[in-house]
Design a protein around this motif. Structure first.
Motif, PDB file in Angstrom:
ATOM      1  N   PHE A  77       0.698  -1.222  -0.004  1.00  0.00           N
ATOM      2  CA  PHE A  77       0.033  -0.025   0.126  1.00  0.00           C
ATOM      3  C   PHE A  77       1.010   1.254  -0.030  1.00  0.00           C
ATOM      4  CE2 PHE A  77      -3.633  -2.348   1.909  1.00  0.00           C
ATOM      5  CZ  PHE A  77      -4.406  -2.396   0.887  1.00  0.00           C
ATOM      6  N   ALA A  78       1.902   1.305   0.892  1.00  0.00           N
ATOM      7  CA  ALA A  78       2.793   2.321   0.980  1.00  0.00           C
ATOM      8  C   ALA A  78       3.556   2.709  -0.087  1.00  0.00           C
ATOM      9  CB  ALA A  78       3.460   2.233   2.011  1.00  0.00           C
ATOM     10  N   VAL A  79       4.281   1.872  -0.947  1.00  0.00           N
ATOM     11  CA  VAL A  79       5.131   1.848  -2.024  1.00  0.00           C
ATOM     12  C   VAL A  79       4.475   2.119  -3.258  1.00  0.00           C
ATOM     13  CG1 VAL A  79       7.022   0.843  -3.565  1.00  0.00           C
ATOM     14  CG2 VAL A  79       6.887   0.649  -0.848  1.00  0.00           C
ATOM     15  N   THR A  80       3.217   1.684  -3.627  1.00  0.00           N
ATOM     16  CA  THR A  80       2.352   1.608  -4.701  1.00  0.00           C
ATOM     17  C   THR A  80       1.437   2.635  -4.846  1.00  0.00           C
ATOM     18  OG1 THR A  80       0.983  -0.187  -4.467  1.00  0.00           O
ATOM     19  CG2 THR A  80       2.915  -0.744  -5.135  1.00  0.00           C
ATOM     20  N   GLY A  81       0.682   2.791  -3.513  1.00  0.00           N
ATOM     21  CA  GLY A  81      -0.437   3.609  -3.636  1.00  0.00           C
ATOM     22  C   GLY A  81      -1.703   3.280  -4.277  1.00  0.00           C
ATOM     23  N   VAL A  82      -1.662   1.863  -4.431  1.00  0.00           N
ATOM     24  CA  VAL A  82      -2.675   1.030  -5.056  1.00  0.00           C
ATOM     25  C   VAL A  82      -3.676   0.604  -4.346  1.00  0.00           C
ATOM     26  CG1 VAL A  82      -3.299  -0.565  -6.758  1.00  0.00           C
ATOM     27  CG2 VAL A  82      -1.348   0.642  -7.283  1.00  0.00           C
ATOM     28  N   LEU A  83      -5.011   0.540  -4.412  1.00  0.00           N
ATOM     29  CA  LEU A  83      -5.843   0.392  -3.362  1.00  0.00           C
ATOM     30  C   LEU A  83      -6.434  -1.018  -3.712  1.00  0.00           C
ATOM     31  CD1 LEU A  83      -7.599   1.096  -1.103  1.00  0.00           C
ATOM     32  CD2 LEU A  83      -9.508   1.959  -2.609  1.00  0.00           C
ATOM     33  N   GLY A  84      -5.972  -1.540  -4.854  1.00  0.00           N
ATOM     34  CA  GLY A  84      -6.699  -2.849  -5.322  1.00  0.00           C
ATOM     35  C   GLY A  84      -5.789  -4.046  -4.815  1.00  0.00           C
ATOM     36  N   VAL A  85      -4.959  -3.918  -3.759  1.00  0.00           N
ATOM     37  CA  VAL A  85      -4.082  -5.076  -3.222  1.00  0.00           C
ATOM     38  C   VAL A  85      -4.911  -6.349  -2.976  1.00  0.00           C
ATOM     39  CG1 VAL A  85      -2.733  -5.806  -1.581  1.00  0.00           C
ATOM     40  CG2 VAL A  85      -2.423  -3.541  -2.327  1.00  0.00           C
ATOM     41  N   PRO A  86      -6.135  -6.282  -2.471  1.00  0.00           N
ATOM     42  CA  PRO A  86      -7.008  -7.589  -2.090  1.00  0.00           C
ATOM     43  C   PRO A  86      -7.092  -8.466  -3.366  1.00  0.00           C
ATOM     44  CG  PRO A  86      -7.855  -5.727  -0.686  1.00  0.00           C
ATOM     45  CD  PRO A  86      -6.822  -5.120  -1.609  1.00  0.00           C
ATOM     46  N   LEU A  87      -7.745  -7.484  -4.741  1.00  0.00           N
ATOM     47  CA  LEU A  87      -7.722  -8.304  -5.903  1.00  0.00           C
ATOM     48  C   LEU A  87      -6.841  -8.700  -6.514  1.00  0.00           C
ATOM     49  CD1 LEU A  87      -9.759  -8.821  -8.164  1.00  0.00           C
ATOM     50  CD2 LEU A  87      -9.261  -6.318  -8.963  1.00  0.00           C
ATOM     51  N   SER A  88      -5.505  -8.048  -6.239  1.00  0.00           N
ATOM     52  CA  SER A  88      -4.547  -8.701  -6.772  1.00  0.00           C
ATOM     53  C   SER A  88      -4.187 -10.162  -6.078  1.00  0.00           C
ATOM     54  CB  SER A  88      -3.186  -7.860  -6.216  1.00  0.00           C
ATOM     55  OG  SER A  88      -2.626  -7.997  -5.244  1.00  0.00           O
ATOM     56  N   PHE A  89      -4.157 -10.275  -4.881  1.00  0.00           N
ATOM     57  CA  PHE A  89      -4.219 -11.475  -4.208  1.00  0.00           C
ATOM     58  C   PHE A  89      -5.099 -12.850  -5.060  1.00  0.00           C
ATOM     59  CE2 PHE A  89      -2.479  -9.545  -0.272  1.00  0.00           C
ATOM     60  CZ  PHE A  89      -1.276  -9.897  -0.458  1.00  0.00           C
ATOM     61  N   LEU A  90      -6.224 -12.499  -5.144  1.00  0.00           N
ATOM     62  CA  LEU A  90      -7.249 -13.390  -5.955  1.00  0.00           C
ATOM     63  C   LEU A  90      -6.566 -13.616  -7.541  1.00  0.00           C
ATOM     64  CD1 LEU A  90     -10.764 -11.940  -4.783  1.00  0.00           C
ATOM     65  CD2 LEU A  90      -9.298 -13.781  -3.866  1.00  0.00           C
ATOM     66  N   ILE A  91      -6.271 -12.649  -7.975  1.00  0.00           N
ATOM     67  CA  ILE A  91      -5.890 -12.948  -9.487  1.00  0.00           C
ATOM     68  C   ILE A  91      -4.501 -13.711  -9.287  1.00  0.00           C
ATOM     69  CG2 ILE A  91      -4.712 -11.743 -11.480  1.00  0.00           C
ATOM     70  CD1 ILE A  91      -6.386  -9.428 -10.893  1.00  0.00           C
ATOM     71  N   LEU A  92      -3.582 -13.349  -8.497  1.00  0.00           N
ATOM     72  CA  LEU A  92      -2.328 -14.341  -8.344  1.00  0.00           C
ATOM     73  C   LEU A  92      -2.625 -15.736  -7.612  1.00  0.00           C
ATOM     74  CD1 LEU A  92      -0.002 -11.715  -6.645  1.00  0.00           C
ATOM     75  CD2 LEU A  92       0.425 -12.607  -8.838  1.00  0.00           C
ATOM     76  N   GLY A  93      -3.619 -15.953  -6.923  1.00  0.00           N
ATOM     77  CA  GLY A  93      -4.151 -17.113  -6.483  1.00  0.00           C
ATOM     78  C   GLY A  93      -4.684 -18.001  -7.602  1.00  0.00           C
ATOM     79  N   ALA A  94      -5.438 -17.615  -8.574  1.00  0.00           N
ATOM     80  CA  ALA A  94      -5.880 -18.027  -9.763  1.00  0.00           C
ATOM     81  C   ALA A  94      -4.756 -18.324 -10.523  1.00  0.00           C
ATOM     82  CB  ALA A  94      -6.914 -17.058 -10.330  1.00  0.00           C
ATOM     83  N   ALA A  95      -3.992 -17.594 -10.813  1.00  0.00           N
ATOM     84  CA  ALA A  95      -2.598 -17.921 -11.687  1.00  0.00           C
ATOM     85  C   ALA A  95      -1.819 -19.086 -11.151  1.00  0.00           C
ATOM     86  CB  ALA A  95      -1.878 -16.683 -11.965  1.00  0.00           C
ATOM     87  N   LEU A  96      -1.584 -19.100 -10.063  1.00  0.00           N
ATOM     88  CA  LEU A  96      -0.713 -20.338  -9.245  1.00  0.00           C
ATOM     89  C   LEU A  96      -1.569 -21.452  -9.044  1.00  0.00           C
ATOM     90  CD1 LEU A  96       0.949 -18.195  -6.463  1.00  0.00           C
ATOM     91  CD2 LEU A  96       1.864 -18.952  -8.854  1.00  0.00           C
ATOM     92  N   THR A  97      -2.796 -21.299  -9.047  1.00  0.00           N
ATOM     93  CA  THR A  97      -3.831 -22.562  -8.892  1.00  0.00           C
ATOM     94  C   THR A  97      -3.584 -23.115 -10.411  1.00  0.00           C
ATOM     95  OG1 THR A  97      -5.223 -21.526  -7.455  1.00  0.00           O
ATOM     96  CG2 THR A  97      -5.756 -23.485  -8.849  1.00  0.00           C
ATOM     97  N   ILE A  98      -3.373 -22.622 -11.588  1.00  0.00           N
ATOM     98  CA  ILE A  98      -3.216 -23.016 -12.918  1.00  0.00           C
ATOM     99  C   ILE A  98      -2.038 -23.695 -12.955  1.00  0.00           C
ATOM    100  CG2 ILE A  98      -3.232 -22.372 -15.196  1.00  0.00           C
ATOM    101  CD1 ILE A  98      -5.470 -20.536 -14.663  1.00  0.00           C
ATOM    102  N   PHE A  99      -0.812 -22.954 -12.491  1.00  0.00           N
ATOM    103  CA  PHE A  99       0.458 -23.624 -12.378  1.00  0.00           C
ATOM    104  C   PHE A  99       0.589 -24.950 -11.595  1.00  0.00           C
ATOM    105  CE2 PHE A  99       3.992 -24.046  -9.575  1.00  0.00           C
ATOM    106  CZ  PHE A  99       5.160 -24.363 -10.504  1.00  0.00           C
ATOM    107  N   ALA A 100      -0.395 -24.858 -10.683  1.00  0.00           N
ATOM    108  CA  ALA A 100      -0.373 -26.233  -9.655  1.00  0.00           C
ATOM    109  C   ALA A 100      -1.040 -27.378 -10.425  1.00  0.00           C
ATOM    110  CB  ALA A 100      -1.059 -25.915  -8.388  1.00  0.00           C
TER     111      ALA A 100
END
Length: 507
Positions: free
Chosen positions: A50-73
């Motif tokens: 939050f501090a470095v990027t100033g981007v509010l959508g951090v929670p959504l990024s976890f869901l997107i990364l989780g989906a990508a890593l699930t496909i990797f798995a």
């Protein structure tokens, strides 16, 4: 390095696996989640993002990364059904893309896991030193608690792996409890109401999204380590896959929920400013103000144990890579020795401990009188090494996606094309994109206004030795065909074992 393993007397055969099969799905899952350190990610990683990027959508990024890593798995787990090796990444790439690339990837993995593990000592030393000063009035340099921690981690590393799993299970359970208390209290306070603005695409797909994904992927690092414990799992063909999927789901959902709770508890319009001003203390201060100072103090102690749990998990991963490479003759054969009582890779564990001591001594000497003051181990040791390690591990995951395709083309099995082709292609594209984003945003990750020598040197520390490893693999092909034949297989007759393990009608 040595081109051939030391022969062992036929009358006293040494064990060739790191332990008896002690680990079930819960134990392996705890080892994985511990590596990502839930409380450390929330207090340190999320607030920093939050501090470095100033981007509010951090929670959504976890869901997107989780989906990508699930496909990797999907492909990762499919390949694990036929390849069980403590070297995991190294073995998969060697069998899917060729032995020379496998050797190169093993060097990248060793450096990356060591970087992650040793880098975390920076935030451990900083946190413990501050706690001792604030609570007990005892002033000690940051590296003193680090050396004590290295000794404790080293003792756990040479003992039975299920002992480490039990210790990590208790610590991770307490971490989750504290974070859940924080989440519930955040939703109860909600100064601007419970709003889902952090999950809106417009909150994430803005300038700075690359840095958000780069920070976020580091929170998942360790989820891929399930395969490392395949030889110690009760049923590796099922345990590893189930533990990997379980860990990815827990990490993605729990971190998304907790990051969302932070935006709600502080207020979407205030969370970036609060994270910038308070850093990790944002959580502890919130708990002290809205729950109780006792809970806040407990949370700070658990923050330390959270970091400790991550250190133990990464230490175990490094020790098993050393073991696998020593067993197959890529590194000195002594690395392949294990303890006869506990079954742990003792030499690999001791080697990792020595490396940690040497690196910490180097940073301690270099930091004497640093203008960074108390923050020196966080800004240098922690930030430099953990981001470098995450960069190397993402690269390896992208290569594994290709290795899955190569492996099943060479050894057909009656698995779906989704597992052996489609999912690996999608995961390669996603992970390669994330890797490029990490490199492009390296100055942001290191907190630099402009690139300097470290911006280029740190990635080179991982990538250049990897290229040397590829060259070493080709050299082994010419100079020692026997060792070359073993690379990535971990067996005296690897091709025969592989043929036995991969039936054409496998399902």
């Amino acid at each position: 390095m040595t081109a051939s393993p030391t022969a062992r007397p036929a009358t006293t055969p040494a064990p060739t696996a790191p332990s008896r099969r002690r680990l079930g799905v819960p134990a392996v899952t705890f080892m994985i989640v511990a590596a990502s350190a839930p409380l450390t990610v929330l207090a340190g990683g999320v607030t920093t993002t939050f501090a470095v990027t100033g981007v509010l959508g951090v929670p959504l990024s976890f869901l997107i990364l989780g989906a990508a890593l699930t496909i990797f798995a999907v492909g990762y787990a499919a390949m694990n059904r036929f390849v069980t090796n403590a070297g995991a990444f190294y073995a998969y790439i060697a069998q899917g893309l060729g032995r020379p690339l496998g050797v190169g990837s093993s060097i990248v993995a060793l450096i990356s896991y060591n970087a992650m593990q040793i880098g975390i000592y920076g935030i451990f030393g900083y946190t413990v030193s501050n706690l001792l000063s604030e609570r007990l009035g005892i002033s000690v340099p940051w590296y003193v608690p680090v050396f004590v921690c290295i000794a404790v981690v080293g003792v756990l590393g040479v003992n039975r792996v299920d002992l480490s799993a039990k210790v990590l299970g208790i610590l991770v359970g307490l971490e989750f409890l504290v974070v859940i208390i924080y989440d519930v209290s955040s939703f109860a306070v909600a100064p601007e109401g419970v709003t889902g603005v952090a999950f809106e695409p417009s909150s994430l797909f803005v300038t700075g999204i690359g840095a958000v994904f780069a920070f976020g992927i580091a929170a998942f690092m360790g989820f891929e380590s399930a395969a490392i414990y395949g030889e110690e799992s009760k049923d590796p063909k099922r345990t590893v896959a189930r533990a990997t999927y379980t860990a990815v789901a827990i990490i993605a959902l729990f971190y998304a929920l907790s990051a969302w709770a932070m935006t709600v508890g502080i207020g979407p319009s205030q969370v970036v400013a609060a994270a910038t001003e308070q850093g990790p203390n944002l959580i502890f201060g919130f708990l002290g103000d809205h729950v109780s100072m006792v809970i806040s103090d407990i949370a700070q102690v658990l923050f330390v144990t959270s970091v400790f749990a991550s250190l133990v998990s990464f230490h175990n991963a490094v020790a098993r890579y050393f073991f696998s490479l020593g067993r197959e003759g890529v590194l000195p054969a002594a690395m392949g020795r294990i303890g006869r009582r506990g079954g742990a890779p003792v030499v690999g564990s001791l080697t990792q401990t020595v490396i940690a001591v040497v690196v910490v001594i180097g940073f301690a000497i270099a930091g004497a009188g640093s203008p960074l003051g108390d923050l020196y181990p966080v800004i240098t040791l922690f930030t430099w090494l953990t981001n470098t390690g995450a960069m190397g591990l993402v690269l390896l995951m992208a290569l594994i996606s290709l290795a899955v395709i190569g492996f099943f083309r060479r050894h057909p099995a009656s698995l779906s094309s989704w597992s052996t082709m489609v999912a690996p292609i999608i995961s390669f594209i996603a992970l390669a994109t994330i890797w490029v984003l990490i490199l492009v945003n390296y100055t942001v990750l290191l907190g630099q206004a402009e690139p300097d020598a470290s911006t280029f040197l740190l990635p080179a520390i991982v990538l250049v030795p990897g290229l040397v490893g590829v060259w070493w693999g080709f050299r082994l092909k010419r100079s020692n065909p026997r060792v070359y034949r073993q690379i990535g297989h971990g067996a005296d007759d690897p091709e025969a074992q592989l043929d036995a393990d991969v039936p054409a009608d496998a399902s």
